[in-house]
Design a protein around this motif. Sequence first.
Motif, PDB file in Angstrom:
ATOM      1  N   CYS A  58      14.458  35.860 108.001  1.00 52.68           N
ATOM      2  CA  CYS A  58      14.230  36.362 107.438  1.00 52.68           C
ATOM      3  C   CYS A  58      13.963  37.628 106.664  1.00 52.68           C
ATOM      4  N   LEU A  59      14.316  38.830 107.016  1.00 50.50           N
ATOM      5  CA  LEU A  59      14.588  39.782 106.803  1.00 50.50           C
ATOM      6  C   LEU A  59      14.492  40.232 104.973  1.00 50.50           C
ATOM      7  N   THR A  60      14.778  40.468 104.048  1.00 50.60           N
ATOM      8  CA  THR A  60      15.075  40.594 102.760  1.00 50.60           C
ATOM      9  C   THR A  60      16.332  41.538 102.434  1.00 50.60           C
ATOM     10  N   ASP A  61      17.268  40.064 101.552  1.00 49.35           N
ATOM     11  CA  ASP A  61      17.717  40.883 101.422  1.00 49.35           C
ATOM     12  C   ASP A  61      18.231  42.566 101.879  1.00 49.35           C
ATOM     13  N   GLU A  62      17.215  43.279 100.638  1.00 49.11           N
ATOM     14  CA  GLU A  62      17.582  44.702 101.012  1.00 49.11           C
ATOM     15  C   GLU A  62      17.845  44.949 101.959  1.00 49.11           C
ATOM     16  N   LYS A  63      16.597  44.922 103.087  1.00 46.86           N
ATOM     17  CA  LYS A  63      16.567  45.197 104.258  1.00 46.86           C
ATOM     18  C   LYS A  63      17.504  44.820 104.901  1.00 46.86           C
ATOM     19  N   LYS A  64      18.496  43.463 105.315  1.00 45.48           N
ATOM     20  CA  LYS A  64      19.258  43.562 105.798  1.00 45.48           C
ATOM     21  C   LYS A  64      20.924  44.267 105.408  1.00 45.48           C
ATOM     22  N   GLU A  79      29.426  39.442 100.858  1.00 47.79           N
ATOM     23  CA  GLU A  79      28.365  39.316 101.548  1.00 47.79           C
ATOM     24  C   GLU A  79      27.780  40.407 100.796  1.00 47.79           C
ATOM     25  N   LYS A  80      28.300  41.241  99.326  1.00 50.55           N
ATOM     26  CA  LYS A  80      27.328  42.171  98.915  1.00 50.55           C
ATOM     27  C   LYS A  80      26.708  41.170  97.658  1.00 50.55           C
ATOM     28  N   ARG A  81      27.176  40.256  97.606  1.00 50.48           N
ATOM     29  CA  ARG A  81      27.377  39.198  96.113  1.00 50.48           C
ATOM     30  C   ARG A  81      26.214  38.410  96.749  1.00 50.48           C
ATOM     31  N   ASN A  82      26.903  37.708  98.160  1.00 53.64           N
ATOM     32  CA  ASN A  82      25.509  37.034  99.193  1.00 53.64           C
ATOM     33  C   ASN A  82      24.810  37.783 100.145  1.00 53.64           C
ATOM     34  N   PRO A  83      23.908  38.773  99.865  1.00 57.65           N
ATOM     35  CA  PRO A  83      23.269  39.439 101.064  1.00 57.65           C
ATOM     36  C   PRO A  83      22.496  38.236 102.254  1.00 57.65           C
ATOM     37  N   PHE A  84      22.253  37.302 102.048  1.00 59.56           N
ATOM     38  CA  PHE A  84      21.379  36.701 103.174  1.00 59.56           C
ATOM     39  C   PHE A  84      22.782  36.191 104.149  1.00 59.56           C
ATOM     40  N   LEU A  85      24.653  36.221 103.560  1.00 59.24           N
ATOM     41  CA  LEU A  85      24.923  36.241 104.772  1.00 59.24           C
ATOM     42  C   LEU A  85      25.364  37.595 106.278  1.00 59.24           C
ATOM     43  N   LEU A  86      24.846  38.373 105.281  1.00 56.86           N
ATOM     44  CA  LEU A  86      23.868  39.239 106.182  1.00 56.86           C
ATOM     45  C   LEU A  86      23.158  39.874 107.172  1.00 56.86           C
ATOM     46  N   HIS A  87      22.799  37.974 108.060  1.00 54.39           N
ATOM     47  CA  HIS A  87      21.773  38.015 107.982  1.00 54.39           C
ATOM     48  C   HIS A  87      22.504  38.203 110.623  1.00 54.39           C
ATOM     49  N   THR A 172      29.212  21.982  96.252  1.00 54.57           N
ATOM     50  CA  THR A 172      28.219  22.710  94.999  1.00 54.57           C
ATOM     51  C   THR A 172      28.695  24.038  94.942  1.00 54.57           C
ATOM     52  N   GLY A 173      29.845  24.530  94.989  1.00 53.59           N
ATOM     53  CA  GLY A 173      30.832  25.556  94.351  1.00 53.59           C
ATOM     54  C   GLY A 173      30.355  27.130  94.824  1.00 53.59           C
ATOM     55  N   GLY A 174      29.736  26.871  96.521  1.00 51.94           N
ATOM     56  CA  GLY A 174      29.538  28.313  97.094  1.00 51.94           C
ATOM     57  C   GLY A 174      30.533  29.196  97.179  1.00 51.94           C
ATOM     58  N   GLU A 175      30.340  30.463  97.565  1.00 52.06           N
ATOM     59  CA  GLU A 175      31.253  31.509  97.781  1.00 52.06           C
ATOM     60  C   GLU A 175      31.727  31.110  99.280  1.00 52.06           C
ATOM     61  N   MET A 176      32.917  30.765  99.749  1.00 50.87           N
ATOM     62  CA  MET A 176      33.343  30.429 100.742  1.00 50.87           C
ATOM     63  C   MET A 176      33.543  32.531 101.959  1.00 50.87           C
ATOM     64  N   ASP A 177      32.559  32.155 102.889  1.00 51.90           N
ATOM     65  CA  ASP A 177      34.057  33.466 103.824  1.00 51.90           C
ATOM     66  C   ASP A 177      34.903  33.057 103.966  1.00 51.90           C
TER      67      ASP A 177
END
Length: 196
Positions: A58-64, A79-87, A172-177
């Motif tokens: 629940c941290l902001t993308d900027e905080k992660k 991860e830079k393009r999808n920072p939510f992945l950094l949790h 869904t066209g999501g980016e795959m790690d």
Amino acid sequence: MKEINFRKIRKAMEKTLDARRYEHTLGVEYTAAALAMRYGESIRNAQLAGLLHDCAKCLTDEKKLSICEKHNIAVSEIEKRNPFLLHAKAGSYLAMKKYHVNDADVINAILNHTTGRPGMSLLEKIIFTADYIEPGRNQAPNLDKIRRMAFEDLDRALVMILEDTLAYLKDTGGEMDPMTEKTYEYYCNKMGNIVS
């Protein structure tokens, strides 16, 4: 590891996470403990990793991003393009620094709970699987089958989860790690399955 104060950690998670994520976290803790009992893993470690696996969710993308940059944690282009992945990366750091977890297996279970990795430990597999099958989850296809399989053959359950995850991202066209694909291929090969 020193004595774990689960009540204190639960209270911290209740403050840190939104209500839905907190309920999910309790579900992962419960499911991880059940899987640990089934497979002979440390129940306490499974509970601890389950409680803390989403501590940075629940941290902001900027905080992660800031946590990763400040502490020299590698961040991929995806991860830079999808920072939510950094949790998971930020969460493993917080588990060490904020919650004083010093067990490497617990830290790795938090770190790898989203993508998995080739050659996961038993605890890593348990947290990865518990995150997907906990009782509050109800959207994933094949969930009933995967839940049953998780208590019969953990590696087979892992492959089923990864298969569904890769299919979902493709649809869904999501980016795959790339690590998700590597993990899938590793466990398919380990079990002698052909990767399609």
